[in-house]
Design a protein around this motif. Structure first.
Motif, mmCIF file in Angstrom:
data_model
loop_
_atom_site.group_PDB
_atom_site.id
_atom_site.type_symbol
_atom_site.label_atom_id
_atom_site.label_comp_id
_atom_site.label_asym_id
_atom_site.label_seq_id
_atom_site.Cartn_x
_atom_site.Cartn_y
_atom_site.Cartn_z
ATOM 1 N N UNK A 159 39.301 136.404 72.486
ATOM 2 C CA UNK A 159 39.055 134.983 72.170
ATOM 3 C C UNK A 159 39.408 133.832 73.342
ATOM 4 N N UNK A 160 38.660 133.050 73.305
ATOM 5 C CA UNK A 160 38.984 131.856 74.333
ATOM 6 C C UNK A 160 38.714 130.542 73.334
ATOM 7 N N UNK A 161 38.839 129.511 74.119
ATOM 8 C CA UNK A 161 38.765 128.112 73.641
ATOM 9 C C UNK A 161 37.453 127.742 72.813
ATOM 10 N N UNK A 162 36.508 128.450 73.048
ATOM 11 C CA UNK A 162 35.140 128.157 72.494
ATOM 12 C C UNK A 162 34.773 129.183 71.368
ATOM 13 N N UNK A 163 35.634 130.087 71.056
ATOM 14 C CA UNK A 163 35.402 131.019 70.029
ATOM 15 C C UNK A 163 35.400 130.394 68.628
ATOM 16 N N UNK A 164 34.543 130.505 67.746
ATOM 17 C CA UNK A 164 34.808 130.068 66.556
ATOM 18 C C UNK A 164 35.396 131.157 65.311
ATOM 19 N N UNK A 165 35.030 132.488 65.790
ATOM 20 C CA UNK A 165 35.428 133.427 64.888
ATOM 21 C C UNK A 165 35.526 134.781 65.702
ATOM 22 N N UNK A 166 36.648 135.397 65.132
ATOM 23 C CA UNK A 166 36.836 136.658 66.081
ATOM 24 C C UNK A 166 37.285 137.862 65.047
ATOM 25 N N UNK A 167 37.145 139.002 65.579
ATOM 26 C CA UNK A 167 37.824 140.293 64.767
ATOM 27 C C UNK A 167 37.277 139.969 63.305
ATOM 28 N N UNK A 180 37.129 138.462 60.798
ATOM 29 C CA UNK A 180 37.844 137.506 59.758
ATOM 30 C C UNK A 180 38.805 136.294 60.006
ATOM 31 N N UNK A 181 38.913 135.881 61.555
ATOM 32 C CA UNK A 181 39.964 135.080 61.687
ATOM 33 C C UNK A 181 39.150 133.843 62.349
ATOM 34 N N UNK A 182 39.727 132.810 62.006
ATOM 35 C CA UNK A 182 39.078 131.668 62.756
ATOM 36 C C UNK A 182 39.546 131.557 64.149
ATOM 37 N N UNK A 183 38.578 131.224 64.959
ATOM 38 C CA UNK A 183 38.821 131.163 66.452
ATOM 39 C C UNK A 183 39.650 130.179 67.238
ATOM 40 N N UNK A 184 39.907 130.031 68.328
ATOM 41 C CA UNK A 184 40.824 129.001 68.957
ATOM 42 C C UNK A 184 40.000 127.788 68.991
ATOM 43 N N UNK A 185 38.642 127.547 68.830
ATOM 44 C CA UNK A 185 37.677 126.293 68.774
ATOM 45 C C UNK A 185 38.390 125.644 67.509
ATOM 46 N N UNK A 186 38.352 126.282 66.630
ATOM 47 C CA UNK A 186 38.786 125.831 65.171
ATOM 48 C C UNK A 186 40.176 125.400 65.141
ATOM 49 N N UNK A 187 41.084 126.556 65.620
ATOM 50 C CA UNK A 187 42.594 126.153 65.315
ATOM 51 C C UNK A 187 42.822 125.086 66.345
ATOM 52 N N UNK A 188 42.299 125.013 67.491
ATOM 53 C CA UNK A 188 42.729 123.655 68.467
ATOM 54 C C UNK A 188 42.235 122.500 68.041
ATOM 55 N N UNK A 189 41.484 122.568 66.987
ATOM 56 C CA UNK A 189 40.755 121.123 66.423
ATOM 57 C C UNK A 189 41.492 120.772 65.056
ATOM 58 N N UNK A 190 42.484 121.819 64.790
ATOM 59 C CA UNK A 190 43.076 121.486 63.347
ATOM 60 C C UNK A 190 44.220 120.159 63.400
ATOM 61 N N UNK A 191 44.067 119.354 62.524
ATOM 62 C CA UNK A 191 45.248 118.214 62.279
ATOM 63 C C UNK A 191 46.564 118.540 62.442
ATOM 64 N N UNK A 192 47.389 117.708 62.991
ATOM 65 C CA UNK A 192 48.589 118.104 63.223
ATOM 66 C C UNK A 192 49.533 118.308 62.151
#
Length: 568
Positions: free
Chosen positions: A207-215, A217-229
């Protein structure tokens, strides 16, 4: 001169009385008859009068209506009857059309002109009041239990202040508040989105910073990095220290139920105070908050337990207000940080009855349907599928294990909301919360439009998009007592969820391998003094076991999703 027959005299008077009545009926019906028909009517009435007198004079007293009438005798009466029925039906249709048109116009105008206002607290009073709406047309609707039959759909609940004002100026906190405290309470984390061209393959993917979904079933870093604090452990600690050093200077009605209160501290910061006669609701609220901390969920506002004691500095200045609220001394209450700038949150379409599932196929379809996605991106994605011998419109398009797609901010934000919903579904299943989605699902059998309305006890922060999980007092205790009745509704959402946050799954595995009940008890003892612990019992061992079992069921659902989508 022969004496007049009494019977003939009586019959004559009756005919003289009834003839004007027939004429009046004829006039009211406004039957436009030509001259020949009028002559025929006069002739018919003359014959009826003559026959009636003759029959009466001879003493027969026959009822004219019992004679077998010919077609000519009935034609006039049939014509009148049909005219009356036609006039009645036409008038009814016109009246109904006018009434419906007027109601539709009034409702449409009220929806166009509505302006949401009010302060916060929910139905049961956590941090927001989601129960009042004011429209420019002076139409007032209280409570989110408004019938869909009246308005066609549910109305969004209120939030603090005017939305346009919050968009222009997010600093809605008292001037005396420190910058550190403002930063924690504001929750205005911003993320710069970085994207690249589409890529999809079946090889092992890091997974990289542009991944929406991986493996699968998991949300990717693109989504996780955009999550509110959200409100993490640091926010909870700051709130605990703040309450220990603060003094309430004002109490007012608000924050939901009758005895709940909205309190204001010396520096202007506010909190919602939950007061209950039953300690299990206080336990449910604070233990649900502790469980959220253990799961790394940041969607619950910071909360602390305090005891109502007029000798305490915290309550010293509001003794009269406490008496007015009819609070008893030495009762445990929960003080939850008041959150401004909230608006209602609706249930995503993906979780409504027509869909009610979320998996990697749904994420892929939502990515491809994005209106602003660069067309070349779509074509590259389709070409890669074709190069692997797959038909883009067949089942074979499901054979992928990750998604890297260039998306705009709007679509990323929708995925961020769904990621928070995946946490919400798990959290409500673990706690058996009855006052949120289960409330909508249970009432769906009577009101099919309820899923289109705001989610119960759920709100969204306007400045960051954070979903705030409100009013969790039914969790872990009251909800567990009603599992036999409502567990089917708890399972309904979980069984159709197959995309999760990796950090939440890791926390679940860690809790399941240890004693979650012990961890909650340790947190309860470390954060509260002996006085509070004497008044408020810890989480019962039976309830801790139920929680542990439900964590196991969530992990089983995750494993089932892994197996189901591993080869797809």
């Amino acid at each position: 001169m022969a004496a007049e027959n009494p019977q003939e005299k009586s019959a004559t008077k009756h005919i003289q009385y009834t003839l004007p009545t027939f004429k009046n009926i004829n006039e009211k019906l406004s039957v436009k008859l030509d001259r020949k028909i009028n002559i025929a009517i006069d002739q018919k009435m003359y014959n009826m009068r003559r026959n009636f007198i003759i029959y009466s004079g001879f003493g027969y007293r026959r009822d004219l209506m019992r004679r077998n009438p010919t077609k000519k005798d009935c034609s006039f009466y049939n014509y009148c009857l049909l005219s009356v029925l036609a006039s009645f039906i036409l008038g009814l249709v016109i009246g109904v059309a006018i009434v419906r048109s007027t109601q539709s116009h009034v409702i449409a105008q009220s929806f166009k002109s509505r302006r949401v206002i009010n302060l916060n607290s929910t139905r049961d009073g956590h941090t927001r009041t989601l129960n009042s709406i004011k429209m420019d047309s002076d139409l007032k609707i209280n409570d989110i239990d408004v019938s869909d039959k009246d308005l066609g759909r549910f109305i969004p609940v209120s939030f603090t202040g005017d939305k346009d004002i919050h968009k222009q100026k997010m600093d809605v906190y008292p001037k005396g508040l420190t910058d550190h405290m403002k930063e924690i309470l504001r929750d205005n984390k911003e993320t710069n989105h970085r994207h690249s061209i589409s890529n999809i393959n079946l090889t092992v993917h890091v997974p990289n910073d542009r991944t929406i979904l991986y493996e699968n079933i998991f949300w990717g870093p693109e989504v996780e990095n955009s999550m509110p604090q959200g409100y993490g452990e640091n926010s909870a600690e700051v709130w605990e220290k703040y309450i220990d050093q603060s003094e309430v200077v004002k109490m007012e009605a608000g924050c939901g139920r009758m005895q709940n209160r909205l309190v204001t501290f010396k520096d202007g910061v506010q909190a919602c105070v939950r007061y209950r006669q039953n300690t299990d609701q206080i336990q449910g609220e604070i233990f649900s908050f502790y469980l959220a901390r253990l799961l790394n969920l940041t969607n619950l506002a910071p909360s602390v337990v305090k005891v109502v004691d007029l000798k305490d500095k915290l309550w010293n200045s509001v003794a009269n207000d406490i008496a007015t609220a009819q609070w008893n001394s030495n009762r445990a209450v929960v003080l939850t940080q008041y959150i401004p700038s909230l608006e209602s949150a609706t249930i995503p379409d993906i979780f409504k009855p027509s869909n009610r599932h979320l998996n990697k196929i749904d994420v892929m379809n939502m990515s491809l349907k994005e209106n602003d996605t660069i067309q070349d991106n779509k074509q590259i994605l389709i070409n890669k599928l074709k190069n692997k011998g797959m038909k883009t419109k067949s089942e074979n398009t499901e054979k992928f294990d990750h998604i890297d797609v260039k998306l705009n901010k709007k679509t990323i934000d929708s995925f961020v909301e769904l990621a928070q919903w995946s946490d919400l579904i798990i959290f409500d299943y673990l706690t058996a919360n009855l006052d949120r989605i289960v409330n909508n699902l249970f009432n769906y059998q009577w009101n099919i439009n309820i899923m289109d309305g705001p989610a119960h006890n759920l709100a969204r922060k306007m400045d960051s998009g954070l979903l705030v999980f409100l009013d969790n007092e039914s969790g872990l205790l009251h909800g567990y007592r009603l599992l036999k009745k409502y567990n089917v509704y708890h399972s309904l959402m979980l069984d159709n969820l197959c995309v999760f946050r990796k950090r939440t799954v890791d926390a679940l595995k860690q809790l399941h391998s240890s004693s979650v009940g012990s961890k909650i008890s340790e947190m309860f003892h470390s954060k509260n003094n002996a006085v509070i612990r004497d008044i408020l019992p810890p989480l019962p061992e039976k309830n801790a076991k139920i929680l542990h079992d439900r964590i196991g069921k969530v992990l089983s659902q995750i494993e089932s999703c892994e197996q189901k989508f591993a080869n797809r």
